[in-house]
Design an enzyme around this catalytic site. Structure first.
Site, PDB file in Angstrom:
ATOM      1  N   GLY A  13       0.802  -1.221   0.000  1.00 14.81           N
ATOM      2  CA  GLY A  13       0.000   0.000   0.000  1.00 14.81           C
ATOM      3  C   GLY A  13       0.833   1.269   0.000  1.00 14.81           C
ATOM      4  CG  ASP A  36      -0.515  -6.282  -0.089  1.00 11.25           C
ATOM      5  OD1 ASP A  36      -0.298  -5.154   0.374  1.00 11.25           O
ATOM      6  OD2 ASP A  36      -1.548  -6.561  -0.753  1.00 11.25           O
ATOM      7  CB  ILE A  37      -4.533  -9.672  -0.042  1.00  4.07           C
ATOM      8  CG1 ILE A  37      -5.427 -10.853  -0.383  1.00  4.07           C
ATOM      9  CG2 ILE A  37      -4.978  -8.397  -0.745  1.00  4.07           C
ATOM     10  CD1 ILE A  37      -6.774 -10.815   0.281  1.00  4.07           C
ATOM     11  CG  ASP A  51      -7.449 -13.196   3.246  1.00  3.63           C
ATOM     12  OD1 ASP A  51      -7.642 -12.275   4.077  1.00  3.63           O
ATOM     13  OD2 ASP A  51      -8.367 -13.796   2.665  1.00  3.63           O
ATOM     14  CB  ILE A  52      -5.185  -9.712   7.499  1.00  5.01           C
ATOM     15  CG1 ILE A  52      -6.351  -8.915   6.904  1.00  5.01           C
ATOM     16  CG2 ILE A  52      -3.840  -9.091   7.175  1.00  5.01           C
ATOM     17  CD1 ILE A  52      -6.587  -7.587   7.604  1.00  5.01           C
ATOM     18  CE1 TYR A 141      -9.117   3.631   6.457  1.00  7.83           C
ATOM     19  CE2 TYR A 141      -9.697   5.948   6.668  1.00  7.83           C
ATOM     20  CZ  TYR A 141      -8.745   4.951   6.631  1.00  7.83           C
ATOM     21  OH  TYR A 141      -7.417   5.281   6.758  1.00  7.83           O
TER      22      TYR A 141
HETATM   23  C1  AKB Z   1      -8.175   8.525   3.330  1.00  9.24           C
HETATM   24  O1  AKB Z   1      -8.308   9.573   2.684  1.00  9.24           O
HETATM   25  O2  AKB Z   1      -9.054   7.654   3.432  1.00  9.24           O
HETATM   26  C2  AKB Z   1      -6.876   8.311   4.079  1.00  9.24           C
HETATM   27  C3  AKB Z   1      -6.980   8.736   5.494  1.00  9.24           C
HETATM   28  C4  AKB Z   1      -6.992  10.162   5.832  1.00  9.24           C
HETATM   29  O3  AKB Z   1      -7.050   7.908   6.366  1.00  9.24           O
HETATM   30  N1  AKB Z   1      -5.816   8.996   3.425  1.00  9.24           N
END
Ligand code: AKB
Length: 326
Positions: A13, A36-37, A51-52, A141
Site C-alpha cells: 500500500g 499483502d493480499i 490474507d489477514i 472506514y
Molecule cells: C483517506 O483519505 O481515506 C486516508 C486517510 C486520511 O485515512 N488517506
C-alpha cells in the site's frame, strides 16, 4: 539480545511500500517479512502473500519467522470503503481483531495500528482538534478506526500488550500512490502537473484537510515505535499533524513551478467525507510525549514532490498510467 523479526501487513500500500524499505534499512533484509493480499511489488525483501482474515496462515507465518513485532497496515480506505461497507468492515475491523488475538497468544512484543483523521465526524471541533473529542464518523472506514482504537486500547490495558497507534492525516508521497482515499487528490494533482495535463479535482477548492509528507509520516511511525514505553501515554491513536491546505492552496503553490497548469473542480461523493473531517489538528500530546516534530513545511513538501516526480517522469519512456478510478 533477541533480533527483532518484523511482519508488515498491507506492505504493497501507499504507506507500506515506503515503510517496508525503511524497516529493512533499520532491521536488515532477513528480519522484515513483507505481506499483502496482492502479488509482490517490492524491489527487495522477503515476501509472503497473506490474507489477514486467514488466521491459520497468519499463525503459521508468525511461527515460521518467529515474529516479534507487527505493523498492521492492511485496510481499505475511506472512499473505496463506501463501495462495499460490509466487506470493508470485515477486512478493516475483523482483520484487526484477528491480529489482536494473534498478538496476545504469541506474545508479540509490539503492534502498530494506523488510525486516521477519519475517526472524526460532524460533532468534532474542526480547528485545532484536541486529542479527546466526540467521535462520530461518517464512513465505514472511520467507524472501523474508532472501533479499532477502542479495541487496541482495551487489549493494551487488559493484557498489558505494547500496542502503539497514530491518527494519520492525508499522506503525500512521490514513491507510492494512494488508493481509494479522500485525501488522494493531494497526490494526484502533482502527477498531472508534472505531466502537463489538466487536473479535475474531486473536492471543492476551499476544502481544508490536515496533510503530511511521507518522509515525516514514516519518521513519526518509527519514532513512536522506538520510543521508551514510559513515554507512551496514549494507546488509542495519537493525533498527528504537519500542515493543512485546500485544493486551491496547493494548486497556487504548484503554479509557481508550472504557470500554465490548469485545474477544474467537480466535487463527487468524497466531498461529503472531506466535509465531515477536521481542518487542523492539535498534536501537542505526540510532541510532548515522544518528541514528534515534522521536517517538511507545506512549501518544502511541494518543492520536493515536484523535484522527485520530474526526475521520475523524465526517466520513464512510456508515460505511466495513473489508475485513479474509484
Ligand atoms: C483517506 O483519505 O481515506 C486516508 C486517510 C486520511 O485515512 N488517506
Amino acid at each position: 539480545m533477541q533480533t527483532e523479526k518484523i511482519l508488515i501487513t498491507g506492505s504493497n500500500g501507499q504507506i507500506g511500500t515506503v515503510l517496508s524499505d525503511r524497516l529493512i534499512d533499520i532491521f536488515g533484509l532477513d528480519n522484515v517479512i513483507l505481506t499483502d493480499i496482492a502479488p509482490n511489488n517490492h524491489r527487495r525483501g522477503i515476501y509472503e502473500k497473506l490474507d489477514i482474515l486467514n488466521t491459520a496462515h497468519f499463525q503459521e507465518l508468525i511461527g515460521d519467522y518467529k515474529i516479534t513485532q507487527i505493523y498492521h497496515l492492511a485496510s481499505l480506505l475511506s472512499a473505496s470503503g463506501e463501495k462495499n461497507p460490509m466487506r470493508t468492515w470485515d477486512i478493516n475491523f475483523n482483520g484487526l481483531l484477528n491480529i489482536l488475538e494473534l498478538v496476545r497468544k504469541n506474545n508479540i512484543k509490539k503492534l502498530f495500528f494506523p488510525s486516521s483523521i477519519a475517526v472524526f465526524g460532524d460533532t468534532t471541533p474542526k480547528v485545532n482538534t484536541p486529542q479527546d473529542v466526540p467521535l462520530l464518523p461518517d464512513t465505514v472506514y472511520g467507524i472501523g478506526k474508532v472501533a479499532g482504537e477502542l479495541w487496541i486500547n482495551y487489549y493494551a490495558n487488559r493484557y498489558g500488550l505494547d500496542i502503539r497507534s497514530l491518527r494519520y492525516p492525508g499522506i503525500i508521497s512521490h514513491e507510492s500512490m494512494p488508493g481509494g482515499g479522500t485525501t488522494d487528490y493531494a497526490v494526484e494533482i502533482f502527477h498531472y502537473a508534472v505531466k502537463k495535463e489538466k487536473y479535475t479535482c474531486f473536492l471543492k477548492e476551499d476544502t481544508v484537510m490536515p496533510m503530511m509528507y511521507m518522509e515525516d509520516a514514516i519518521n513519526a511511525t518509527i519514532q513512536l515505535m522506538q520510543a521508551p514505553v514510559e513515554n507512551i501515554k496514549i494507546r488509542y491513536g495519537y493525533n498527528l499533524g504537519a500542515f493543512s491546505f485546500s485544493p486551491k492552496e496547493i494548486y497556487n503553490e504548484i503554479l509557481k513551478y508550472f504557470p500554465n497548469f490548469e485545474i477544474e473542480y467537480k466535487p463527487d461523493f468524497r466531498q461529503q467525507i472531506a466535509d465531515s473531517w477536521v481542518k487542523r489538528i492539535d498534536d501537542s500530546k505526540a510532541r510532548l510525549d515522544w518528541g514528534w516534530k515534522e521536517k517538511y513545511s507545506f512549501e518544502e513538501m511541494v518543492a520536493d514532490m515536484i523535484l522527485n516526480l520530474r526526475k521520475r517522469y523524465s526517466k520513464e519512456t512510456d508515460t505511466e498510467k495513473i489508475d485513479l478510478v474509484y
